[in-house]
Design a protein around this motif. Structure first.
Motif, PDB file in Angstrom:
ATOM      1  N   LEU A 169     -22.431   8.368  28.129  1.00 45.01           N
ATOM      2  CA  LEU A 169     -21.540   8.810  29.203  1.00 45.01           C
ATOM      3  C   LEU A 169     -22.244   8.767  30.553  1.00 45.01           C
ATOM      4  CD1 LEU A 169     -18.676   9.854  29.678  1.00 45.01           C
ATOM      5  CD2 LEU A 169     -19.558  12.178  29.404  1.00 45.01           C
ATOM      6  N   ARG A 170     -23.494   9.210  30.590  1.00 45.36           N
ATOM      7  CA  ARG A 170     -24.249   9.175  31.845  1.00 45.36           C
ATOM      8  C   ARG A 170     -24.509   7.745  32.296  1.00 45.36           C
ATOM      9  NH1 ARG A 170     -29.326  13.145  31.372  1.00 45.36           N
ATOM     10  NH2 ARG A 170     -29.533  12.487  33.539  1.00 45.36           N
ATOM     11  N   ALA A 171     -24.688   6.837  31.320  1.00 42.71           N
ATOM     12  CA  ALA A 171     -24.974   5.437  31.659  1.00 42.71           C
ATOM     13  C   ALA A 171     -23.759   4.743  32.264  1.00 42.71           C
ATOM     14  CB  ALA A 171     -25.452   4.693  30.416  1.00 42.71           C
ATOM     15  N   VAL A 172     -22.567   5.072  31.758  1.00 47.35           N
ATOM     16  CA  VAL A 172     -21.361   4.366  32.229  1.00 47.35           C
ATOM     17  C   VAL A 172     -20.698   5.073  33.406  1.00 47.35           C
ATOM     18  CG1 VAL A 172     -20.931   3.430  29.935  1.00 47.35           C
ATOM     19  CG2 VAL A 172     -19.826   5.570  30.600  1.00 47.35           C
ATOM     20  N   THR A 173     -21.147   6.297  33.709  1.00 45.81           N
ATOM     21  CA  THR A 173     -20.515   7.051  34.790  1.00 45.81           C
ATOM     22  C   THR A 173     -21.358   6.956  36.057  1.00 45.81           C
ATOM     23  OG1 THR A 173     -19.758   8.597  33.104  1.00 45.81           O
ATOM     24  CG2 THR A 173     -19.367   9.236  35.363  1.00 45.81           C
TER      25      THR A 173
END
Length: 422
Positions: free
Chosen positions: A120-124
């Motif tokens: 989630l942190r990578a795509v956000t």
């Protein structure tokens, strides 16, 4: 801007439910399923596991809505809370369950939630377009955001999907001409949200600016009366339930302070008048962490390297153990576990004269820990106090159980790391 599928909570819940609850059930209970001989023990276990993973993912989603927090820090506490709740339900209603299945499911749940937050942190990676007029410069200092400067020839109508999560502009600036207004209107029509600069600043920094507080609704700084009552009840219950741990710990800290100051006549407890809710004066208790004559020349703010702090005092300040006696203030109703830190009377008088809207921080009860403490640490001068006040206003505006739980999690992190201690 089109979102990645993993950013949708429903997708994460569906995949998490399948991986954490359904697949382990198929692996462990397959022979019972094919023979149509499913036991109530297995049904209860799957229901509890499904509820725990759903509540965990929803809880993580709520906690990560607040700015400036590290998502990974919230995973274990959230899973632990969901697991304890599920365990209490099983015990209270005396429901039969499968230990092996729940242990297997719990391990998979921890792994899935950690991986989910990493993905989630990578795509956000937030990308925001900004109109270069007015107070936009303050936005460029905010980290973890890709800022894209818009030009006057930017034609939003030519983009089927704009490459931004949002567009921000200083909507109160007189230089916002009709050309820019048309760009903003076309962007909004295509589904890209357009925000005022103050909204974005607040949501990304976790601070509510005080210089232009009139541009925010002052009514939003009035906390919910119902949650105030719930919060008071929760504070009392938590303090009472924690006494078997905190009382022995407080006795050990008191003995250590007494031993360190055995050659002086200093007291173990430190009492000081502070300003509480409604600007009322009360006596706050702390374990003594400074030399007895630390304020013989009047009230002073603590600094990062304060020679007045004793060796053991430095330890209990970093771990926040010096705040334990304030549980007495909480039981008396003078403080809360979570809220803006109470200030000394001399400083309050000074800041009331020099810092706009400073009195508004006394709308709620002061706390042992607070949003400003876990985000900024202690303030050592007036400039840092102004910044601290912006965090306090953000807390008051977003006064809720979710934010309080996030502060509790970050307070535990602070106790371990010693962040902000002085």
């Amino acid at each position: 801007m089109q979102q990645n599928l993993w950013q949708y909570l429903s997708i994460r819940i569906l995949i998490g439910w399948l991986l954490v609850s359904i697949i382990p059930a198929l692996l462990l209970f397959w022979s019972f399923i094919v023979t149509d001989n499913i036991l109530i023990t297995q049904v209860n276990s799957v229901i509890v596991s499904s509820s725990a993973i759903v509540f965990s993912l929803i809880g993580l989603e709520r906690l990560t809505q607040f700015p400036g927090q590290k998502s990974m820090v919230t995973v274990l506490p959230t899973l632990l809370a969901s697991g304890l709740l599920a365990g209490l339900i099983l015990l209270i209603f005396r429901l039969p369950y499968s230990v092996y299945y729940l242990l297997f499911s719990a391990v998979l749940g921890v792994v899935f939630c950690f991986i989910s937050q990493v993905v989630l942190r990578a795509v956000t990676q937030v990308k925001i377009g900004y109109v270069p007029i007015g107070r936009y410069q303050s936005l460029l200092d905010i980290k973890n955001v890709t800022w894209v400067k818009l030009s006057k020839d930017f034609q939003s109508v030519s983009h089927q999907h704009l490459p931004f999560h949002a567009i921000v502009a200083d909507l109160s600036d007189h230089n916002l001409c009709s050309g820019w207004e048309q760009v903003l209107a076309e962007s909004a029509l295509q589904g890209t949200p357009v925000y005022n600069i103050l909204q974005v600043n607040e949501s990304l920094t976790g601070r509510l600016p005080i210089k232009h507080l009139y541009e925010n609704n002052l009514g939003s700084l009035l906390p919910s009366p119902s949650y105030l009552l719930i919060k008071r009840l929760m504070d009392t219950i938590i303090v009472l339930l924690s006494m078997p741990v905190t009382v022995p710990l407080a006795i050990l800290v008191g003995i250590a302070i007494k031993w360190e100051s055995r050659h002086s006549k200093s007291t173990v407890l430190f009492k000081q008048h502070r300003i509480g809710q409604g600007s009322k004066l009360f006596t706050m208790y702390k374990f003594r962490s400074m030399l007895p004559d630390s304020e013989q020349n009047g009230a002073q703010m603590a600094t990062s390297v304060d020679v007045r702090v004793t060796k053991f005092g430095s330890f209990i300040r970093k771990t926040r153990l010096d705040e334990l006696p304030q549980f007495i203030n909480v039981l008396k109703g003078e403080m809360s576990l979570i809220g803006p830190r109470p200030e000394q009377l001399d400083f309050v008088r000074q800041f009331n004269e020099t810092i706009p809207f400073y009195r508004y921080r006394h709308i709620v009860k002061p706390g042992i820990s607070g949003w400003a403490q876990v985000m900024q640490g202690y303030a050592s001068d007036e400039d840092e106090t102004k910044l601290k006040l912006e965090y306090d206003f953000f807390y008051i505006k977003n006064f809720s159980l979710t934010l309080d739980l996030l502060i509790v999690i970050k307070t535990i992190q602070t106790m371990v790391t010693g962040f902000g201690a002085r």
